[in-house]
Scaffold this motif. Structure first.
Motif, PDB file in Angstrom:
ATOM      1  N   ALA A 192       0.826  -1.213   0.000  1.00 48.60           N
ATOM      2  CA  ALA A 192       0.000   0.000   0.000  1.00 48.60           C
ATOM      3  C   ALA A 192       0.856   1.256   0.000  1.00 48.60           C
ATOM      4  O   ALA A 192       0.414   2.316  -0.461  1.00 48.60           O
ATOM      5  CB  ALA A 192      -0.936   0.010   1.202  1.00 48.60           C
ATOM      6  N   SER A 193       2.074   1.142   0.508  1.00 45.48           N
ATOM      7  CA  SER A 193       2.979   2.289   0.521  1.00 45.48           C
ATOM      8  C   SER A 193       3.482   2.573  -0.894  1.00 45.48           C
ATOM      9  O   SER A 193       3.784   1.656  -1.652  1.00 45.48           O
ATOM     10  CB  SER A 193       4.169   2.014   1.442  1.00 45.48           C
ATOM     11  N   ALA A 194       3.575   3.868  -1.234  1.00 41.18           N
ATOM     12  CA  ALA A 194       4.128   4.222  -2.545  1.00 41.18           C
ATOM     13  C   ALA A 194       5.588   3.809  -2.652  1.00 41.18           C
ATOM     14  O   ALA A 194       6.061   3.478  -3.736  1.00 41.18           O
ATOM     15  CB  ALA A 194       3.988   5.724  -2.779  1.00 41.18           C
ATOM     16  N   THR A 195       6.294   3.821  -1.513  1.00 38.10           N
ATOM     17  CA  THR A 195       7.718   3.454  -1.485  1.00 38.10           C
ATOM     18  C   THR A 195       7.945   2.431  -0.369  1.00 38.10           C
ATOM     19  O   THR A 195       8.476   2.760   0.693  1.00 38.10           O
ATOM     20  CB  THR A 195       8.592   4.700  -1.248  1.00 38.10           C
ATOM     21  N   PRO A 196       7.566   1.173  -0.602  1.00 37.57           N
ATOM     22  CA  PRO A 196       7.599   0.180   0.480  1.00 37.57           C
ATOM     23  C   PRO A 196       8.998  -0.133   1.008  1.00 37.57           C
ATOM     24  O   PRO A 196       9.176  -0.331   2.214  1.00 37.57           O
ATOM     25  CB  PRO A 196       6.969  -1.067  -0.165  1.00 37.57           C
ATOM     26  N   MET A 197      10.006  -0.186   0.122  1.00 38.94           N
ATOM     27  CA  MET A 197      11.357  -0.487   0.603  1.00 38.94           C
ATOM     28  C   MET A 197      11.942   0.697   1.375  1.00 38.94           C
ATOM     29  O   MET A 197      12.674   0.499   2.350  1.00 38.94           O
ATOM     30  CB  MET A 197      12.270  -0.866  -0.559  1.00 38.94           C
ATOM     31  N   LEU A 198      11.625   1.899   0.960  1.00 42.55           N
ATOM     32  CA  LEU A 198      12.078   3.077   1.699  1.00 42.55           C
ATOM     33  C   LEU A 198      11.467   3.075   3.096  1.00 42.55           C
ATOM     34  O   LEU A 198      12.143   3.400   4.082  1.00 42.55           O
ATOM     35  CB  LEU A 198      11.691   4.351   0.961  1.00 42.55           C
ATOM     36  N   LYS A 199      10.207   2.713   3.204  1.00 45.50           N
ATOM     37  CA  LYS A 199       9.562   2.636   4.513  1.00 45.50           C
ATOM     38  C   LYS A 199      10.234   1.574   5.373  1.00 45.50           C
ATOM     39  O   LYS A 199      10.448   1.767   6.580  1.00 45.50           O
ATOM     40  CB  LYS A 199       8.074   2.329   4.368  1.00 45.50           C
ATOM     41  N   THR A 200      10.603   0.433   4.761  1.00 50.75           N
ATOM     42  CA  THR A 200      11.309  -0.612   5.491  1.00 50.75           C
ATOM     43  C   THR A 200      12.620  -0.076   6.047  1.00 50.75           C
ATOM     44  O   THR A 200      12.959  -0.283   7.226  1.00 50.75           O
ATOM     45  CB  THR A 200      11.587  -1.808   4.572  1.00 50.75           C
ATOM     46  N   LEU A 201      13.386   0.628   5.219  1.00 50.94           N
ATOM     47  CA  LEU A 201      14.674   1.170   5.643  1.00 50.94           C
ATOM     48  C   LEU A 201      14.514   2.249   6.711  1.00 50.94           C
ATOM     49  O   LEU A 201      15.230   2.247   7.712  1.00 50.94           O
ATOM     50  CB  LEU A 201      15.426   1.759   4.440  1.00 50.94           C
ATOM     51  N   SER A 202      13.582   3.170   6.487  1.00 51.21           N
ATOM     52  CA  SER A 202      13.421   4.266   7.441  1.00 51.21           C
ATOM     53  C   SER A 202      12.955   3.750   8.793  1.00 51.21           C
ATOM     54  O   SER A 202      13.420   4.223   9.840  1.00 51.21           O
ATOM     55  CB  SER A 202      12.456   5.316   6.899  1.00 51.21           C
ATOM     56  N   ASP A 203      12.063   2.762   8.803  1.00 47.13           N
ATOM     57  CA  ASP A 203      11.620   2.171  10.070  1.00 47.13           C
ATOM     58  C   ASP A 203      12.775   1.480  10.783  1.00 47.13           C
ATOM     59  O   ASP A 203      12.940   1.612  12.003  1.00 47.13           O
ATOM     60  CB  ASP A 203      10.490   1.168   9.827  1.00 47.13           C
ATOM     61  N   ALA A 204      13.589   0.747  10.022  1.00 47.74           N
ATOM     62  CA  ALA A 204      14.716   0.027  10.618  1.00 47.74           C
ATOM     63  C   ALA A 204      15.739   0.992  11.197  1.00 47.74           C
ATOM     64  O   ALA A 204      16.265   0.779  12.303  1.00 47.74           O
ATOM     65  CB  ALA A 204      15.371  -0.878   9.577  1.00 47.74           C
ATOM     66  N   ILE A 205      16.047   2.063  10.468  1.00 43.70           N
ATOM     67  CA  ILE A 205      17.055   3.015  10.934  1.00 43.70           C
ATOM     68  C   ILE A 205      16.534   3.807  12.124  1.00 43.70           C
ATOM     69  O   ILE A 205      17.272   4.065  13.082  1.00 43.70           O
ATOM     70  CB  ILE A 205      17.485   3.947   9.792  1.00 43.70           C
ATOM     71  N   THR A 206      15.268   4.184  12.095  1.00 43.80           N
ATOM     72  CA  THR A 206      14.684   4.902  13.226  1.00 43.80           C
ATOM     73  C   THR A 206      14.788   4.058  14.495  1.00 43.80           C
ATOM     74  O   THR A 206      15.165   4.565  15.561  1.00 43.80           O
ATOM     75  CB  THR A 206      13.212   5.247  12.940  1.00 43.80           C
ATOM     76  N   LYS A 207      14.461   2.792  14.387  1.00 45.81           N
ATOM     77  CA  LYS A 207      14.552   1.902  15.545  1.00 45.81           C
ATOM     78  C   LYS A 207      16.004   1.728  15.991  1.00 45.81           C
ATOM     79  O   LYS A 207      16.313   1.752  17.183  1.00 45.81           O
ATOM     80  CB  LYS A 207      13.946   0.539  15.211  1.00 45.81           C
ATOM     81  N   PHE A 208      16.916   1.578  15.025  1.00 45.67           N
ATOM     82  CA  PHE A 208      18.322   1.382  15.361  1.00 45.67           C
ATOM     83  C   PHE A 208      18.877   2.607  16.085  1.00 45.67           C
ATOM     84  O   PHE A 208      19.554   2.488  17.105  1.00 45.67           O
ATOM     85  CB  PHE A 208      19.135   1.119  14.101  1.00 45.67           C
ATOM     86  N   VAL A 209      18.591   3.783  15.559  1.00 40.86           N
ATOM     87  CA  VAL A 209      19.098   5.013  16.165  1.00 40.86           C
ATOM     88  C   VAL A 209      18.520   5.199  17.560  1.00 40.86           C
ATOM     89  O   VAL A 209      19.206   5.652  18.484  1.00 40.86           O
ATOM     90  CB  VAL A 209      18.772   6.227  15.273  1.00 40.86           C
ATOM     91  N   SER A 210      17.263   4.808  17.731  1.00 41.21           N
ATOM     92  CA  SER A 210      16.621   4.948  19.029  1.00 41.21           C
ATOM     93  C   SER A 210      17.161   3.953  20.050  1.00 41.21           C
ATOM     94  O   SER A 210      17.381   4.291  21.215  1.00 41.21           O
ATOM     95  CB  SER A 210      15.110   4.754  18.874  1.00 41.21           C
ATOM     96  N   ASP A 211      17.415   2.709  19.594  1.00 39.18           N
ATOM     97  CA  ASP A 211      17.794   1.645  20.524  1.00 39.18           C
ATOM     98  C   ASP A 211      19.297   1.485  20.711  1.00 39.18           C
ATOM     99  O   ASP A 211      19.754   1.036  21.756  1.00 39.18           O
ATOM    100  CB  ASP A 211      17.227   0.301  20.044  1.00 39.18           C
ATOM    101  N   VAL A 212      20.089   1.812  19.672  1.00 40.19           N
ATOM    102  CA  VAL A 212      21.503   1.449  19.698  1.00 40.19           C
ATOM    103  C   VAL A 212      22.416   2.662  19.647  1.00 40.19           C
ATOM    104  O   VAL A 212      23.077   3.007  20.609  1.00 40.19           O
ATOM    105  CB  VAL A 212      21.854   0.477  18.538  1.00 40.19           C
ATOM    106  N   SER A 213      22.462   3.323  18.499  1.00 39.43           N
ATOM    107  CA  SER A 213      23.456   4.376  18.330  1.00 39.43           C
ATOM    108  C   SER A 213      23.141   5.219  17.111  1.00 39.43           C
ATOM    109  O   SER A 213      22.608   4.712  16.129  1.00 39.43           O
ATOM    110  CB  SER A 213      24.850   3.739  18.138  1.00 39.43           C
ATOM    111  N   PRO A 214      23.470   6.521  17.146  1.00 32.92           N
ATOM    112  CA  PRO A 214      23.401   7.309  15.919  1.00 32.92           C
ATOM    113  C   PRO A 214      24.482   6.859  14.948  1.00 32.92           C
ATOM    114  O   PRO A 214      25.508   6.350  15.343  1.00 32.92           O
ATOM    115  CB  PRO A 214      23.646   8.744  16.406  1.00 32.92           C
ATOM    116  N   LEU A 215      24.232   7.040  13.666  1.00 35.09           N
ATOM    117  CA  LEU A 215      25.159   6.526  12.659  1.00 35.09           C
ATOM    118  C   LEU A 215      25.183   7.432  11.438  1.00 35.09           C
ATOM    119  O   LEU A 215      24.148   7.926  11.026  1.00 35.09           O
ATOM    120  CB  LEU A 215      24.713   5.130  12.221  1.00 35.09           C
ATOM    121  N   PRO A 216      26.324   7.683  10.847  1.00 36.60           N
ATOM    122  CA  PRO A 216      26.341   8.496   9.631  1.00 36.60           C
ATOM    123  C   PRO A 216      25.709   7.748   8.470  1.00 36.60           C
ATOM    124  O   PRO A 216      25.993   6.604   8.230  1.00 36.60           O
ATOM    125  CB  PRO A 216      27.835   8.707   9.370  1.00 36.60           C
ATOM    126  N   VAL A 217      24.825   8.436   7.742  1.00 34.74           N
ATOM    127  CA  VAL A 217      24.201   7.840   6.569  1.00 34.74           C
ATOM    128  C   VAL A 217      24.751   8.461   5.290  1.00 34.74           C
ATOM    129  O   VAL A 217      25.015   7.782   4.316  1.00 34.74           O
ATOM    130  CB  VAL A 217      22.668   8.021   6.634  1.00 34.74           C
TER     131      VAL A 217
END
Length: 308
Positions: A192-217
């Motif tokens: 249903a998302s116009a950009t499903p893989m981008l949503k997958t990546l953004s959700d994963a990175i948001t969780k990672f940054v919140s739980d683990v560490s900030p990271l340069p992208v």
């Protein structure tokens, strides 16, 4: 989120921390190799996904005939036979998005495990940084193909309607299918998302940054904005690859950061990056950004990316 965009900032430019990331020759160290090999396998599978998606042939004609003549059982069976293997492929792509999520997490963990400054981490782990860039590149390409293939949504919608009828009528087909009603509902949220893989990546990175560490992208602009760096690449395709990844970085950051990528602050301002990109890539980012139309976005940026 602090380090996510470090290499895109003006502060980095003034600090003299620019470095050359060798996308053409970067090789993993012994300590990085295990992670690099895992990611390599996922990226190889991703290439197969893109090749299949490029050749996507929907069941539009079979579905149209079945809908126009709902009482003709032969046409119903023909449409069902056409759409089932297609949905099986869509299931494969959905499962791959989950693999990509896991792959990204252990790649980020490896990149973020050091206490060194972000640019130093990236410079020391260039092969892994290169793989992260390839993940971004895959994400852009997959979503681009999905957006330009409306048959995906049409085929999947027909499949869901059919298995819902099967469930209501208690027919055997629904329970015997690889993609049952419950799984189809989960897949529907993905497609249903116009950009499903981008949503997958953004959700994963948001969780990672919140739980683990900030990271340069983002580490593309300093490479491409310096003529010396561009001249080091032997292939023009590498330069184009870097430009595409820059687009991915800006779009990804715009989805991950609460205020987006376009707000003008001392920490990040992407206008110089947009100057580096070609109009083709600016047009692509126009339709996939999240905060571009916000009031906080400078007029200069809107004029570059939005139609007059």
């Amino acid at each position: 989120m602090g380090n996510l965009i470090k290499v895109l900032t003006r502060d980095l430019d003034s600090s003299g921390c620019n470095f050359f990331l060798d996308f053409e020759n970067a090789q993993p160290s012994d300590m990085e190799r295990a992670t690099w090999e895992k990611v390599k396998l996922v990226l190889a599978e991703g290439q197969l996904v893109l090749e299949e998606l490029q050749m996507y042939r929907g069941a539009g004609e079979e579905i149209r005939q079945a809908i126009q003549r709902p009482t003709v059982e032969r046409l119903q069976q023909r449409a069902w036979a056409a759409v089932v293997p297609i949905v099986s492929k869509l299931h494969t792509y959905y499962e791959f998005s989950q693999k990509l999520d896991s792959c990204l997490c252990y790649l980020l963990e490896e990149l973020a495990c050091s206490e060194a400054p972000p640019t130093q981490q990236l410079e020391q782990k260039q092969a892994l940084a290169q793989q992260f860039a390839h993940i971004l590149h895959f994400t852009l390409r997959f979503d681009e193909l999905k957006m330009t293939t409306p048959a995906i949504q049409n085929d999947f919608s027909y499949y869901r309607r059919t298995i819902s009828r099967m469930k209501i009528n208690k027919l055997s087909g629904e329970s015997s299918n690889e993609v049952n009603n419950e799984l189809a509902n989960r897949m529907s949220l993905f497609y249903a998302s116009a950009t499903p893989m981008l949503k997958t990546l953004s959700d994963a990175i948001t969780k990672f940054v919140s739980d683990v560490s900030p990271l340069p992208v983002s580490l593309m602009r300093p490479i491409l904005s310096v003529a010396e760096y561009r001249s080091r690449f032997s292939s023009e395709e590498t330069v184009l690859f870097c430009l595409r990844v820059m687009v991915g970085v800006i779009i990804l950051y715009d989805h991950v950061h609460p205020h987006g990528a376009f707000v003008k602050t001392p920490f990040i301002y992407v206008s110089p990056s947009l100057n580096t990109l070609t109009p083709l890539f600016c047009c692509r980012s126009r339709y996939t950004t999240k905060h571009l139309n916000d009031e906080s976005t400078p007029k200069q940026v809107k004029n570059m990316l939005l139609p007059n």
